[in-house]
Design an enzyme around this catalytic site. Structure first.
Site, mmCIF file in Angstrom:
data_model
loop_
_atom_site.group_PDB
_atom_site.id
_atom_site.type_symbol
_atom_site.label_atom_id
_atom_site.label_comp_id
_atom_site.label_asym_id
_atom_site.label_seq_id
_atom_site.Cartn_x
_atom_site.Cartn_y
_atom_site.Cartn_z
ATOM 1 N N GLY A 1 -1.384 71.819 -105.523
ATOM 2 C CA GLY A 1 -1.064 70.843 -106.567
ATOM 3 C C GLY A 1 -0.718 71.512 -107.876
ATOM 4 O O GLY A 1 -0.243 72.663 -107.902
ATOM 5 N N SER A 2 -1.059 70.827 -108.979
ATOM 6 C CA SER A 2 -0.497 71.182 -110.284
ATOM 7 C C SER A 2 -0.892 72.544 -110.813
ATOM 8 O O SER A 2 -0.273 73.031 -111.754
ATOM 9 C CB SER A 2 -0.890 70.118 -111.306
ATOM 10 O OG SER A 2 -0.332 68.884 -110.905
ATOM 11 N N ILE A 3 -1.959 73.154 -110.265
ATOM 12 C CA ILE A 3 -2.265 74.495 -110.787
ATOM 13 C C ILE A 3 -1.112 75.452 -110.483
ATOM 14 O O ILE A 3 -0.970 76.482 -111.145
ATOM 15 C CB ILE A 3 -3.604 75.067 -110.262
ATOM 16 C CG1 ILE A 3 -3.622 75.185 -108.741
ATOM 17 C CG2 ILE A 3 -4.788 74.245 -110.755
ATOM 18 C CD1 ILE A 3 -4.865 75.915 -108.208
ATOM 19 N N ARG B 1 -1.565 64.770 -112.242
ATOM 20 C CA ARG B 1 -1.149 64.962 -110.859
ATOM 21 C C ARG B 1 -0.644 66.354 -110.676
ATOM 22 O O ARG B 1 0.365 66.716 -111.175
ATOM 23 C CB ARG B 1 -0.058 63.955 -110.489
ATOM 24 C CG ARG B 1 -0.656 62.609 -110.160
ATOM 25 C CD ARG B 1 -1.128 62.602 -108.751
ATOM 26 N NE ARG B 1 -2.377 61.864 -108.647
ATOM 27 C CZ ARG B 1 -2.926 61.539 -107.459
ATOM 28 N NH1 ARG B 1 -2.357 61.921 -106.352
ATOM 29 N NH2 ARG B 1 -4.041 60.895 -107.407
#
Lengths: 585, 391
Positions: free
Chosen positions: A294-296, A585
């Site tokens: 995801g967003s990392i 998100r």
């Protein structure tokens, strides 16, 4: 020859030959007698036999003397050798004991020495727990010494020894003991009864551990710091329980050296009894599990963008409308619906903006950068558990856009730690290690981004904590200059993204200031399928589940790592659900 | 000729049978043998409790008691046999040989099996091993046959001797009893050789004996495993011999002390094949050397006496009997000292066992009888036995 001897010539040749030999033998004596020297001849021969026996008995006397006085039968020769399967102690970076060989005893039964089989059977069955009758009977029936059970403690040995049973003997064997139980279980790992490493450091450093076993007083120092480890484990455990997660991962690394200071995987196990552990608990989720992060991943995408020089933090991208790339529509979770600068895109975690950045830079460049960050291969570390990522076959527009915010590819948490370490340490990809790196050593790294890009990313991540989605980390660790990025990826269930099953994470670094090549610590907490609770206002996203835990870990470990708290001008803004609209998100 | 007074039983002028026996029998041989028998009984008191406990026999001195009875019986046999004349020895040897062969033929049908071999005949509370008695009888008979053959009066002595030997060996191999086969073969070979067989025959028969030993190795698994075990001890189970070596080391010079041995609790054959090690552990090297010396005295003195005899039959028979005793003692002690492969063999007079003890009494009885001083028994230059002295 007398006439009747001629009968011989009617016989078959073989018989004839035999008769001739017998005849000559019988008459050899006659010839000897005739010469009159038979008795003297016999005397000489008896004298010879006498001499032989004299020599024989003298040999026996010498042999008996040697056996009684100069033999080493049954004596220990030289110094006591390390029992086979001996392993050196494992200690943490400060010398705290993690794994140790303790003398235990193997029990052997020698049926040849047993006097009373039924007495022996009854006594052993009564004193040794877990001994099956079949096994005992097999050993009692054997015709040599048989191994019965191992791992008897000195107390257990004394109980059996005091029975005074003939034919029941003990042999010292080393047994691996993990005095801390489940603490650091996944990174320590465990070995089998025969002294072979099976998992974790015990497997990864097997050769060293066995070799050093022969050197008294030598131990193998791991990179972990038990104080950091226990803080991380504690927070991870509480967090996972609080959000009813199915699993969780915690990592603390030194980005300068690549050392793993702490590694935790929830649920854990007791390495003293790995056999009684469900396989799910044995799994080292930091190394052997892969997740769509995801967003990392936006850390990688933005670092790539900045490093190419084609964009800077003020470059704007239009995030007013969802974009369609390769037949898939990309939305923002908390849409700003405006033209945003790159730093706003990072702070608001805009998927549309990040995708537009990735598409601007282009697939081939992105592939090259992601490759250099080490995202296309198992994380470089000694652990055998480190696993391959799951990668898309073709870098289409759709994939490029998805991968830019951490979808379409799955990597292990260790790979994230390794890649982000390079972005946060001045731009060098340093292999991770579970071995202690001596103070002052400069690990060889490979430059993947410029120092300036690295500095920008540190500032950007700090800004994200002071003014963006990671605010709860700042509240938990004020003054420690924590920077970070949240991530929440929907899990794929039966081929579709399931909005109710998230992998929520927070990747953080502290302190974000200071010299670029100084010691700096990366913390990653990843929670698998958290369920929102009252504390998180029902949200299960990274900003609400992982980020506060990371903040608390930083707060707890900073004193041990020598990171000083500083009064900062920026007061962290109050975190409210209204402001963050349920995280990012 | 009865004895007038107990104080003068062996007076020089007393010509009773017992008195004659006393004055004609070799004292060294008699003394050493008597000493061995007494020591055997004494040692049985140290080994018996351990052996009885191992076999769940209630009376700890079960074996010691029986050993004492056997020793007394053996002494009686020894004394009575040693009083026989050479002719009497030949006759009893022929009878004993015949009886032993008959029993051995019948063994497969009526015998008692133990440890994978049928060697024993169960008689009341005793098990009789006929092959033990067959050995001395065979040696006397073949010596007789060799001497008859040498006379050149038409007796095919050598052929008969070989037939007797082959019959014995065949019966031993049926049991199977490789140990006795080897003992009989060595003693027979020695007797044959001492009787004056031409040297080129020695070479040929030696070759047959060696090939016989090699084929024994391949034909009998337990022999092969014992030899393998000796040649490569690290691979094999050398339990009893290892314990024996430890016991001998523990005994050292003076021993652990009577009854203090521990090896006897670990080894099944402690009271039979490994009595030497039990003795060495408890009484030490000095005692073990004394035991070896006793055997050496018997064998060397016996062979010396045999050498001095003038009759070819008496020479060979006596020497063969001493070879029989000597080789058995040598092999047993050598096994205990781990100098040769393990071979289950009793130590004459010291090991527990009725058949072995009685047969040794018989063997030495015959040997003593043959070496007694008689008119003409020894050559003139020996100067000890003038003709007619004890007529």
């Amino acid at each position: 020859m007398r006439p009747d001897d001629l009968n011989v010539y009617r016989l078959p040749p073989a018989w004839r030959w035999l008769s001739a030999r017998l005849w000559s033998l019988e008459h050899a004596y006659e010839r000897a007698t005739a010469s009159g020297r038979l008795q003297d001849d016999a005397r000489i021969r008896i004298l010879f036999v006498l001499a032989m026996f004299t020599a024989g008995f003298l040999t026996l006397a010498v042999g008996a003397t040697h056996s009684a006085l100069f033999s080493d039968a049954g004596k220990n020769t030289g110094t006591l050798a390390a029992p086979s399967g001996a392993r050196a102690d494992l200690v943490d970076r400060n010398g705290q004991l993690l794994a140790v060989d303790l003398p235990h005893y193997g029990l052997y039964v020698d049926s040849r020495e047993i006097w009373d089989v039924s007495e022996t059977r009854t006594a052993l069955m009564a004193t040794i727990p877990g001994l099956t009758r079949e096994r005992l009977d097999k050993a009692l029936r054997g015709d040599r010494r048989e191994y019965l059970v191992g791992g008897l403690t000195p107390e257990q040995r004394a109980v059996v020894h005091n029975l005074g049973l003939p034919g029941v003997v003990f042999e010292e064997e080393s047994r691996r003991v993990y005095p801390l139980g489940s603490t650091a279980a996944h990174i320590i790992g465990f070995s089998d009864r025969g002294g072979a490493g099976i998992a974790g450091s015990e497997l990864a450093l097997d050769d060293t551990v066995r070799k050093l076993a022969a050197v008294p007083g030598q131990s193998v120092p791991l990179s972990i710091d038990l104080r950091v480890q226990t803080a991380l484990e504690d927070e991870l455990q509480k967090n996972a329980v609080s959000f009813q997660a199915t699993g969780a991962v915690g990592l603390v690394t030194n980005v300068r050296t690549g050392e793993i200071l702490a590694l935790a995987s929830y649920p854990d196990f007791n390495p003293n009894r790995p056999g009684l552990t469900p396989p799910n608990n044995l799994l080292n989720r930091a190394a052997a599990s892969v997740f769509e992060m995801g967003s990392i991943f936006k850390v990688f995408t933005v670092a790539m963008g900045l490093d190419t020089g084609r964009v800077n933090l003020s470059t704007t991208f239009d995030a007013t409308t969802p974009i369609t790339a390769g037949g898939q529509t990309i939305h923002d979770f908390h849409a700003e619906k405006r033209v945003m600068t790159l730093s706003d895109i990072f702070l608001h975690s805009s998927n549309i903006g990040t995708a537009k950045l990735a598409l601007t830079i282009g697939g081939p460049t992105m592939e090259r950068y992601f490759q250099s960050f080490g995202l296309f291969a198992p994380a470089k570390i000694e652990l055998a558990e480190t696993t391959h990522p799951i990668l898309p076959h073709r870098w289409s527009e759709n994939i490029v856009a998805s991968a830019s915010f951490g979808h379409a590819m799955s990597v292990s948490p260790l790979a994230v730690a390794s890649g982000m370490g390079a972005i946060l340490n001045g731009g060098n990809l340093v292999p991770l290690t579970i071995r202690k790196v001596e103070a002052g050593a400069v690990p060889a790294g490979k430059r993947v981004i410029s120092e300036a890009t690295s500095r920008s990313m540190l500032d950007l991540m700090r800004l994200n904590v002071t003014h963006g989605t990671g605010a709860s980390a700042e509240r938990a660790a004020p003054g420690l200059r924590v920077g970070g990025k949240t991530g929440s990826a929907e899990k794929v269930v039966a081929g579709r993204y399931d909005r109710s099953k998230l992998v929520s994470s927070f990747a953080a670094v502290f302190p974000t200031d200071g010299p670029i090549d100084g010691d700096r610590y990366f913390i990653l907490i990843l929670v698998d399928e958290p369920k929102g609770n009252k504390e998180s206002y029902g949200f299960a996203t990274g900003g609400w589940t992982a980020a506060p835990a990371v903040g608390r870990v930083a707060e707890r470990i900073a004193p041990y790592l020598g990171v000083r708290r500083m009064e900062t001008a920026t007061d962290a803004p109050a975190v409210t659900p209204e402001r963050l609209s349920g995280g990012d998100r | 000729m009865t004895v007038q007074s107990p104080h003068h039983t062996f007076a020089r002028d007393d010509s009773s049978k017992l008195s004659i026996w006393w004055w004609t029998t070799d004292r060294w041989l008699l003394g050493a043998t008597a000493l061995l028998m007494v020591l055997g009984v004494l040692l049985s008191f140290t080994s018996s409790p351990a052996a009885a406990a191992r076999m769940n026999i209630g009376d700890p001195f079960h074996f010691a008691f029986r050993q004492s009875v056997f020793a007394m019986a053996a002494a009686v046999v020894l004394l009575s046999v040693s009083m026989l004349s050479p002719k009497g020895i030949r006759r009893s040897a022929a009878i004993i040989y015949l009886v032993a062969v008959v029993i051995m033929v019948a063994l497969p049908f009526v015998g008692h099996s133990a440890k994978g071999a049928t060697r024993w005949l169960q008689l009341g509370g005793f098990s009789l091993q006929p092959s033990e008695f067959m050995k001395p009888a065979l040696i006397v008979l073949v010596a007789w046959m060799f001497s008859e053959g040498q006379k050149g009066q038409g007796v095919p002595g050598v052929t008969i001797a070989f037939v007797l030997y082959l019959l014995s060996v065949g019966l031993l191999l049926i049991q199977p009893d490789i140990g006795q086969t080897i003992l009989v073969t060595i003693a027979f070979g020695a007797a044959f050789w001492m009787a004056g067989v031409p040297m080129h025959w020695v070479v040929g028969l030696g070759g047959i004996a060696v090939s016989g030993l090699i084929s024994t190795y391949f034909m009998f698994d337990h022999v092969a495993s014992r030899v393998d075990r000796f040649l490569s001890p690290e691979k094999a189970d050398t339990h009893q011999v290892d314990r024996a070596s430890e016991a001998i080391v523990n005994g050292g010079l003076l021993g652990r002390g009577p009854g203090e041995g521990v090896m006897k609790r670990h080894v099944p054959d402690l009271h039979t094949d490994f009595i030497y090690s039990v003795a060495a552990e408890e009484y030490g090297l000095i005692f073990s050397l004394f035991l070896i010396t006793l055997f050496a005295v018997i064998v060397v003195r016996g062979l010396y006496k045999a050498m001095k005899l003038s009759d070819p039959f008496e020479q060979v028979a006596a020497a063969g009997l001493f070879v029989l005793v000597g080789q058995q003692a040598f092999i047993n002690v050598a096994v205990n000292l781990n100098m040769i492969p393990t071979k289950g063999m009793t130590l004459p007079f010291l090991s527990y066992g009725g058949s072995s003890m009685l047969a040794m009494g018989l063997t030495l009885g015959m040997a003593l009888a043959l070496t007694r001083r008689r008119p003409g028994a020894y050559a003139q230059k020996d100067g000890l036995a003038q003709a007619g002295t004890f007529a």
